[in-house]
Design a protein around this motif. Structure first.
Motif, PDB file in Angstrom:
ATOM      1  N   ASP A 119     100.380  29.838  16.233  1.00 31.19           N
ATOM      2  CA  ASP A 119     101.288  29.455  14.966  1.00 31.19           C
ATOM      3  C   ASP A 119     100.590  29.132  13.765  1.00 31.19           C
ATOM      4  OD1 ASP A 119     103.323  30.091  16.718  1.00 31.19           O
ATOM      5  OD2 ASP A 119     104.308  27.972  17.035  1.00 31.19           O
ATOM      6  N   ALA A 120      99.640  28.131  13.993  1.00 32.49           N
ATOM      7  CA  ALA A 120      98.850  27.768  12.680  1.00 32.49           C
ATOM      8  C   ALA A 120      97.957  28.782  12.098  1.00 32.49           C
ATOM      9  CB  ALA A 120      98.038  26.420  13.367  1.00 32.49           C
ATOM     10  N   ALA A 121      97.365  29.450  13.263  1.00 34.14           N
ATOM     11  CA  ALA A 121      96.334  30.510  12.771  1.00 34.14           C
ATOM     12  C   ALA A 121      97.266  31.590  11.957  1.00 34.14           C
ATOM     13  CB  ALA A 121      95.640  31.048  13.803  1.00 34.14           C
ATOM     14  N   VAL A 122      98.397  31.907  12.605  1.00 36.51           N
ATOM     15  CA  VAL A 122      99.066  33.056  11.797  1.00 36.51           C
ATOM     16  C   VAL A 122      99.508  32.525  10.677  1.00 36.51           C
ATOM     17  CG1 VAL A 122     101.142  34.545  12.064  1.00 36.51           C
ATOM     18  CG2 VAL A 122      99.601  34.350  13.987  1.00 36.51           C
ATOM     19  N   ASP A 123     100.106  31.367  10.332  1.00 35.05           N
ATOM     20  CA  ASP A 123     100.786  30.854   8.997  1.00 35.05           C
ATOM     21  C   ASP A 123      99.413  30.923   8.132  1.00 35.05           C
ATOM     22  OD1 ASP A 123     103.316  30.950  10.131  1.00 35.05           O
ATOM     23  OD2 ASP A 123     103.056  28.726  10.630  1.00 35.05           O
ATOM     24  N   ARG A 124      98.445  30.153   8.372  1.00 36.15           N
ATOM     25  CA  ARG A 124      97.183  30.260   7.601  1.00 36.15           C
ATOM     26  C   ARG A 124      96.490  31.483   7.228  1.00 36.15           C
ATOM     27  NH1 ARG A 124      93.068  25.530   6.728  1.00 36.15           N
ATOM     28  NH2 ARG A 124      94.580  24.542   7.271  1.00 36.15           N
ATOM     29  N   PHE A 125      96.586  32.345   8.213  1.00 36.44           N
ATOM     30  CA  PHE A 125      96.220  33.788   7.917  1.00 36.44           C
ATOM     31  C   PHE A 125      96.998  34.434   7.015  1.00 36.44           C
ATOM     32  CE2 PHE A 125      96.815  38.276   9.012  1.00 36.44           C
ATOM     33  CZ  PHE A 125      95.494  38.710   8.838  1.00 36.44           C
ATOM     34  N   TYR A 126      98.440  34.678   7.204  1.00 36.74           N
ATOM     35  CA  TYR A 126      98.949  35.017   6.045  1.00 36.74           C
ATOM     36  C   TYR A 126      99.181  34.602   4.892  1.00 36.74           C
ATOM     37  CZ  TYR A 126     100.768  38.772   9.121  1.00 36.74           C
ATOM     38  OH  TYR A 126     100.649  39.986   9.861  1.00 36.74           O
ATOM     39  N   ASP A 127      98.855  33.245   4.613  1.00 39.11           N
ATOM     40  CA  ASP A 127      98.846  32.521   3.268  1.00 39.11           C
ATOM     41  C   ASP A 127      97.558  33.101   2.587  1.00 39.11           C
ATOM     42  OD1 ASP A 127     100.914  31.050   3.720  1.00 39.11           O
ATOM     43  OD2 ASP A 127      99.631  29.022   4.296  1.00 39.11           O
ATOM     44  N   ALA A 171      87.889  49.179   3.792  1.00 39.70           N
ATOM     45  CA  ALA A 171      88.003  47.956   2.906  1.00 39.70           C
ATOM     46  C   ALA A 171      89.215  47.174   3.110  1.00 39.70           C
ATOM     47  CB  ALA A 171      88.094  48.264   1.285  1.00 39.70           C
ATOM     48  N   HIS A 172      90.419  47.808   3.376  1.00 42.16           N
ATOM     49  CA  HIS A 172      91.588  46.617   3.889  1.00 42.16           C
ATOM     50  C   HIS A 172      91.260  46.156   5.159  1.00 42.16           C
ATOM     51  CE1 HIS A 172      93.051  50.029   1.126  1.00 42.16           C
ATOM     52  NE2 HIS A 172      93.595  48.857   0.548  1.00 42.16           N
ATOM     53  N   PHE A 173      90.644  47.034   6.092  1.00 41.87           N
ATOM     54  CA  PHE A 173      90.469  46.343   7.285  1.00 41.87           C
ATOM     55  C   PHE A 173      89.452  45.229   7.444  1.00 41.87           C
ATOM     56  CE2 PHE A 173      88.596  45.911  11.688  1.00 41.87           C
ATOM     57  CZ  PHE A 173      89.827  46.075  12.274  1.00 41.87           C
ATOM     58  N   ASP A 174      88.418  45.261   6.640  1.00 43.25           N
ATOM     59  CA  ASP A 174      87.421  44.206   6.444  1.00 43.25           C
ATOM     60  C   ASP A 174      87.935  43.100   5.686  1.00 43.25           C
ATOM     61  OD1 ASP A 174      85.449  46.102   7.537  1.00 43.25           O
ATOM     62  OD2 ASP A 174      84.618  46.851   5.627  1.00 43.25           O
ATOM     63  N   ALA A 175      88.904  43.269   4.842  1.00 45.00           N
ATOM     64  CA  ALA A 175      89.312  42.241   4.261  1.00 45.00           C
ATOM     65  C   ALA A 175      90.263  41.199   5.276  1.00 45.00           C
ATOM     66  CB  ALA A 175      90.282  42.388   2.904  1.00 45.00           C
ATOM     67  N   HIS A 191      89.661  37.326   6.472  1.00 47.53           N
ATOM     68  CA  HIS A 191      90.698  36.258   6.533  1.00 47.53           C
ATOM     69  C   HIS A 191      90.954  35.882   7.791  1.00 47.53           C
ATOM     70  CE1 HIS A 191      91.350  36.933   2.213  1.00 47.53           C
ATOM     71  NE2 HIS A 191      91.961  38.162   2.226  1.00 47.53           N
ATOM     72  N   LEU A 192      90.721  36.742   8.916  1.00 51.92           N
ATOM     73  CA  LEU A 192      91.169  36.051  10.078  1.00 51.92           C
ATOM     74  C   LEU A 192      89.914  35.475  10.466  1.00 51.92           C
ATOM     75  CD1 LEU A 192      92.343  36.202  12.596  1.00 51.92           C
ATOM     76  CD2 LEU A 192      91.183  38.204  13.474  1.00 51.92           C
ATOM     77  N   GLN A 193      88.671  35.710  10.412  1.00 53.90           N
ATOM     78  CA  GLN A 193      87.520  34.907  10.725  1.00 53.90           C
ATOM     79  C   GLN A 193      87.739  33.569   9.796  1.00 53.90           C
ATOM     80  OE1 GLN A 193      83.811  36.922  10.687  1.00 53.90           O
ATOM     81  NE2 GLN A 193      82.864  34.995  11.078  1.00 53.90           N
ATOM     82  N   SER A 194      87.886  33.851   8.526  1.00 49.45           N
ATOM     83  CA  SER A 194      88.001  32.296   7.603  1.00 49.45           C
ATOM     84  C   SER A 194      88.983  31.259   8.185  1.00 49.45           C
ATOM     85  CB  SER A 194      88.279  32.636   6.369  1.00 49.45           C
ATOM     86  OG  SER A 194      88.500  31.840   5.480  1.00 49.45           O
ATOM     87  N   THR A 195      90.055  31.917   8.570  1.00 48.09           N
ATOM     88  CA  THR A 195      90.898  31.197   9.153  1.00 48.09           C
ATOM     89  C   THR A 195      90.785  30.474  10.449  1.00 48.09           C
ATOM     90  OG1 THR A 195      93.072  32.729   8.298  1.00 48.09           O
ATOM     91  CG2 THR A 195      93.505  31.053  10.297  1.00 48.09           C
ATOM     92  N   LEU A 196      90.066  31.065  11.534  1.00 50.63           N
ATOM     93  CA  LEU A 196      89.499  30.530  12.650  1.00 50.63           C
ATOM     94  C   LEU A 196      88.727  29.272  12.537  1.00 50.63           C
ATOM     95  CD1 LEU A 196      89.259  33.680  14.589  1.00 50.63           C
ATOM     96  CD2 LEU A 196      91.019  32.312  14.824  1.00 50.63           C
TER      97      LEU A 196
END
Length: 121
Positions: free
Chosen positions: A14-22, A81-85, A89-94
């Motif tokens: 939950d925390a990861a998905v919320d931060r990821f979408y932010d 480019a979209h996939f990489d972005a 964001h996923l890696q940064s969130t984790l």
């Protein structure tokens, strides 16, 4: 122990998905894809998807990702480019959530394995 348990279960997802979408919604490259989307529903679906994936239930994931992004691929609106972005964001969130490095490597490897499906290759 499953990856789901190792990262902390539903609360961690939950925390990861919320931060990821932010992060995604602040990214000018990605935000337009979500402009007219019900983000409450999108977050709920993403949390369920990660929960399933992290429990090791991967059957059908490639097919699901291919069909979920098909319209964007067919319209030529999504590329590497979209996939990489999204991956950044996923890696940064984790990392923000101090997920252990070995688990981040595992998660990012799984994400990388979805590139061709997401991009319709």
């Amino acid at each position: 122990m499953s990856l789901y348990e190792a990262i902390g279960g539903a609360a961690a997802i939950d925390a990861a998905v919320d931060r990821f979408y932010d992060k995604v919604l602040r990214d000018p490259l990605l935000a337009p894809f979500f402009a007219s989307m019900d983000m409450h529903s999108q977050r709920r679906k993403q949390k369920a998807f990660f929960g399933t994936l992290f429990r090791g239930q991967t059957e059908g994931v490639q097919s699901y990702m291919r069909s979920a992004h098909k319209r964007l691929v067919d319209e030529g609106r999504i590329g590497d480019a979209h996939f990489d972005a999204v991956a950044r964001h996923l890696q940064s969130t984790l990392q923000d959530l101090t997920v252990p490095a070995d688990l981040i490597v595992q998660i990012m490897g799984a994400a990388a394995g979805l590139r061709n499906a997401v991009l319709g290759r």
